[in-house]
Design a protein around this motif. Structure first.
Motif, mmCIF file in Angstrom:
data_model
loop_
_atom_site.group_PDB
_atom_site.id
_atom_site.type_symbol
_atom_site.label_atom_id
_atom_site.label_comp_id
_atom_site.label_asym_id
_atom_site.label_seq_id
_atom_site.Cartn_x
_atom_site.Cartn_y
_atom_site.Cartn_z
ATOM 1 N N ASP A 1 20.468 52.013 -0.891
ATOM 2 C CA ASP A 1 19.522 52.867 -0.174
ATOM 3 C C ASP A 1 18.578 53.615 -1.115
ATOM 4 O O ASP A 1 17.366 53.670 -0.880
ATOM 5 N N PHE A 2 19.119 54.217 -2.171
ATOM 6 C CA PHE A 2 18.268 54.992 -3.082
ATOM 7 C C PHE A 2 17.252 54.090 -3.773
ATOM 8 O O PHE A 2 16.073 54.446 -3.914
ATOM 9 N N GLU A 3 17.724 52.925 -4.216
ATOM 10 C CA GLU A 3 16.847 52.018 -4.946
ATOM 11 C C GLU A 3 15.762 51.446 -4.032
ATOM 12 O O GLU A 3 14.584 51.354 -4.425
ATOM 13 N N ARG A 4 16.147 51.072 -2.827
ATOM 14 C CA ARG A 4 15.162 50.521 -1.885
ATOM 15 C C ARG A 4 14.111 51.580 -1.530
ATOM 16 O O ARG A 4 12.919 51.270 -1.433
ATOM 17 N N ARG B 1 13.402 37.733 -14.435
ATOM 18 C CA ARG B 1 12.166 37.053 -14.808
ATOM 19 C C ARG B 1 10.978 37.697 -14.081
ATOM 20 O O ARG B 1 10.947 37.776 -12.858
ATOM 21 N N GLY B 2 10.006 38.192 -14.860
ATOM 22 C CA GLY B 2 8.822 38.809 -14.283
ATOM 23 C C GLY B 2 9.033 40.213 -13.752
ATOM 24 O O GLY B 2 8.156 40.760 -13.082
ATOM 25 N N ALA B 3 10.179 40.824 -14.067
ATOM 26 C CA ALA B 3 10.454 42.181 -13.576
ATOM 27 C C ALA B 3 9.880 43.223 -14.530
ATOM 28 O O ALA B 3 9.854 43.032 -15.741
ATOM 29 N N ASP B 4 9.415 44.315 -13.958
ATOM 30 C CA ASP B 4 8.995 45.468 -14.763
ATOM 31 C C ASP B 4 10.158 46.413 -15.015
ATOM 32 O O ASP B 4 10.250 47.034 -16.076
ATOM 33 N N VAL B 5 11.047 46.541 -14.038
ATOM 34 C CA VAL B 5 12.211 47.415 -14.148
ATOM 35 C C VAL B 5 13.430 46.658 -13.654
ATOM 36 O O VAL B 5 13.399 46.048 -12.573
ATOM 37 N N ALA B 6 14.506 46.696 -14.440
ATOM 38 C CA ALA B 6 15.764 46.071 -14.040
ATOM 39 C C ALA B 6 16.866 47.106 -14.066
ATOM 40 O O ALA B 6 17.104 47.748 -15.103
ATOM 41 N N LEU B 7 17.515 47.309 -12.939
ATOM 42 C CA LEU B 7 18.705 48.154 -12.872
ATOM 43 C C LEU B 7 19.906 47.248 -13.060
ATOM 44 O O LEU B 7 20.086 46.271 -12.320
ATOM 45 N N VAL B 8 20.732 47.569 -14.065
ATOM 46 C CA VAL B 8 21.753 46.637 -14.547
ATOM 47 C C VAL B 8 23.121 47.300 -14.523
ATOM 48 O O VAL B 8 23.291 48.418 -15.010
ATOM 49 N N ASN B 9 24.087 46.575 -13.973
ATOM 50 C CA ASN B 9 25.462 47.040 -14.029
ATOM 51 C C ASN B 9 26.178 46.345 -15.192
ATOM 52 O O ASN B 9 26.189 46.852 -16.294
ATOM 53 N N PHE B 10 26.734 45.146 -14.956
ATOM 54 C CA PHE B 10 27.465 44.458 -16.024
ATOM 55 C C PHE B 10 26.814 43.155 -16.457
ATOM 56 O O PHE B 10 27.336 42.469 -17.339
ATOM 57 N N ALA B 11 25.697 42.768 -15.862
ATOM 58 C CA ALA B 11 25.042 41.518 -16.239
ATOM 59 C C ALA B 11 24.703 41.525 -17.727
ATOM 60 O O ALA B 11 24.280 42.550 -18.266
ATOM 61 N N PRO B 12 24.863 40.392 -18.415
ATOM 62 C CA PRO B 12 24.585 40.349 -19.862
ATOM 63 C C PRO B 12 23.086 40.338 -20.138
ATOM 64 O O PRO B 12 22.412 39.336 -19.923
ATOM 65 N N MET B 13 22.593 41.459 -20.654
ATOM 66 C CA MET B 13 21.172 41.565 -20.981
ATOM 67 C C MET B 13 20.975 41.174 -22.438
ATOM 68 O O MET B 13 20.857 42.004 -23.335
ATOM 69 N N VAL C 1 14.872 48.747 -18.773
ATOM 70 C CA VAL C 1 16.213 48.471 -18.264
ATOM 71 C C VAL C 1 16.903 49.801 -17.993
ATOM 72 O O VAL C 1 16.975 50.657 -18.887
ATOM 73 N N VAL C 2 17.393 49.976 -16.782
ATOM 74 C CA VAL C 2 18.169 51.166 -16.420
ATOM 75 C C VAL C 2 19.616 50.720 -16.251
ATOM 76 O O VAL C 2 19.927 49.957 -15.347
ATOM 77 N N ARG C 3 20.472 51.178 -17.138
ATOM 78 C CA ARG C 3 21.883 50.807 -17.085
ATOM 79 C C ARG C 3 22.617 51.761 -16.156
ATOM 80 O O ARG C 3 22.597 52.977 -16.336
ATOM 81 N N TYR C 4 23.253 51.194 -15.123
ATOM 82 C CA TYR C 4 24.081 51.995 -14.231
ATOM 83 C C TYR C 4 25.301 52.482 -15.015
ATOM 84 O O TYR C 4 26.280 51.762 -15.176
ATOM 85 N N GLY C 5 25.290 53.711 -15.499
ATOM 86 C CA GLY C 5 26.450 54.249 -16.195
ATOM 87 C C GLY C 5 26.101 54.802 -17.554
ATOM 88 O O GLY C 5 24.933 54.942 -17.926
ATOM 89 N N LEU D 1 20.389 58.870 -9.450
ATOM 90 C CA LEU D 1 19.796 59.129 -10.749
ATOM 91 C C LEU D 1 19.181 57.866 -11.353
ATOM 92 O O LEU D 1 18.133 57.920 -11.999
ATOM 93 N N ALA D 2 19.828 56.717 -11.141
ATOM 94 C CA ALA D 2 19.270 55.462 -11.645
ATOM 95 C C ALA D 2 17.966 55.128 -10.932
ATOM 96 O O ALA D 2 16.988 54.688 -11.559
#
Length: 314
Positions: free
Chosen positions: A12-15, A41-53, A67-71, A295-296
């Motif tokens: 909800d917050f992100e949307r 791909r082609g993103a300006d902002v990525a909110l990331v949990n555990f995906a390997p960046m 990149v905004v890391r959740y945590g 906050l993210a």
């Protein structure tokens, strides 16, 4: 604006942030490098949990991506590659400090009072005497050592002081005045291990701290001491911990994080009678998750608007 992966109930917050800024928005469930590359791909902002960046994933983002890391931690983000590629990385270091501190203190008290061992004995049909699991130290005779003096460590100290624990800490970046105000004596690393009846870890995984809880350092601790880890699994050499548990050098461990995660189903820690384990859950409360997502999302919105980031890490 994309979410590479998450385990929340919704977005909800992100949307809402994306809608307010008229940004395209998508949610993925990336677990591999290839999936992460396609997600961002082609993103300006990525909110990331555990995906390997990885470098390849970061390179798939638009120029000047964020990149905004959740945590708190950002072990899954190649920070050197991000800096080289001009990708800014930020985290959310303050969303759940109190919740993690609560968890660390809960594990500490369970270990010191040997609650899990008594519980298991009764569950198996026994009725041990109060002294059968001796020794059990009083809190006033117990020194808790903190590796790190950040937000969570200070919150742990605040909770432990009323129980009468003696508090020491090692942190090369500590503010002596802040430590003193929390009743913490600062010591060097060797003294931290030598004096700690309970060692509680509150440090990031860096080149200096990875594997810092190893056989050599564990051998310095008082015989029958305890280890609590609610920070990063990579700080601990798990085989060394198992050896210390088997020998009695460690009387118990309370672990919320592991390396790697998840623990394999047949890992010996799972069945060890002196191990209290939780599945990387110290961060969790309903409030902490709401704060994390809010906050993210706010940080992502700052990135899209071109405003200074609140918590950059590179």
């Amino acid at each position: 604006m994309v979410i590479t992966d998450h385990s929340f109930a919704g977005e909800d917050f992100e949307r809402a942030a994306a809608k307010d800024l008229d940004a395209d928005f998508a949610v993925f469930h990336a677990t591999t490098e290839a999936e992460a590359i396609e997600a961002v791909r082609g993103a300006d902002v990525a909110l990331v949990n555990f995906a390997p960046m990885t470098a390849a994933a970061l390179g798939a983002m638009n120029p000047n991506g964020v990149v905004v890391r959740y945590g708190i931690g950002f072990d899954n983000v190649d920070l050197d590659a991000a800096t080289r590629l001009g990708v800014r990385v930020c985290n959310v270091p303050d969303y759940g400090a109190d919740t993690v501190a609560d968890h660390a203190v809960t594990l500490t008290l369970m270990l010191v009072r040997k609650v899990a061992q008594f519980d298991r004995a009764l569950a198996a049909g026994g009725w041990p005497s109060a002294t059968e699991l001796a020794p059990i130290r009083s809190t006033s005779e117990t020194t808790v050592g903190l590796l790190g003096t950040g937000r969570i460590a200070l919150a742990v100290a605040k909770r432990l002081r009323p129980f009468g624990f003696d508090l020491i800490a090692h942190d090369p970046y500590a503010d002596p005045d802040v430590a003193a105000a929390h009743g913490i004596d600062l010591v060097d690393l060797d003294e931290l291990f030598r004096r700690s009846h309970v060692l509680s870890l509150h440090a990031p995984a860096t080149a200096d701290t990875r594997g810092i809880v190893n056989a050599d350092n564990l051998a310095k601790m008082p015989f029958g001491s305890f280890l609590v880890n609610t920070s990063r699994g990579a700080l601990v050499e798990q085989d060394a911990v198992l050896d210390a548990l088997d020998s009695g050098a460690l009387a118990g461990v309370g672990l919320d994080v592991f390396h790697p995660e998840p623990l394999t189903p047949d890992h010996r820690l799972r069945a060890h009678p002196h191990a209290v384990l939780t599945p990387h859950a110290a961060f969790y409360s309903e409030q902490s998750l709401r704060d994390l997502q809010r906050l993210a999302a706010e940080e992502a919105a700052r990135a899209i608007r071109g405003e200074p980031l609140r918590c950059p890490v590179n």
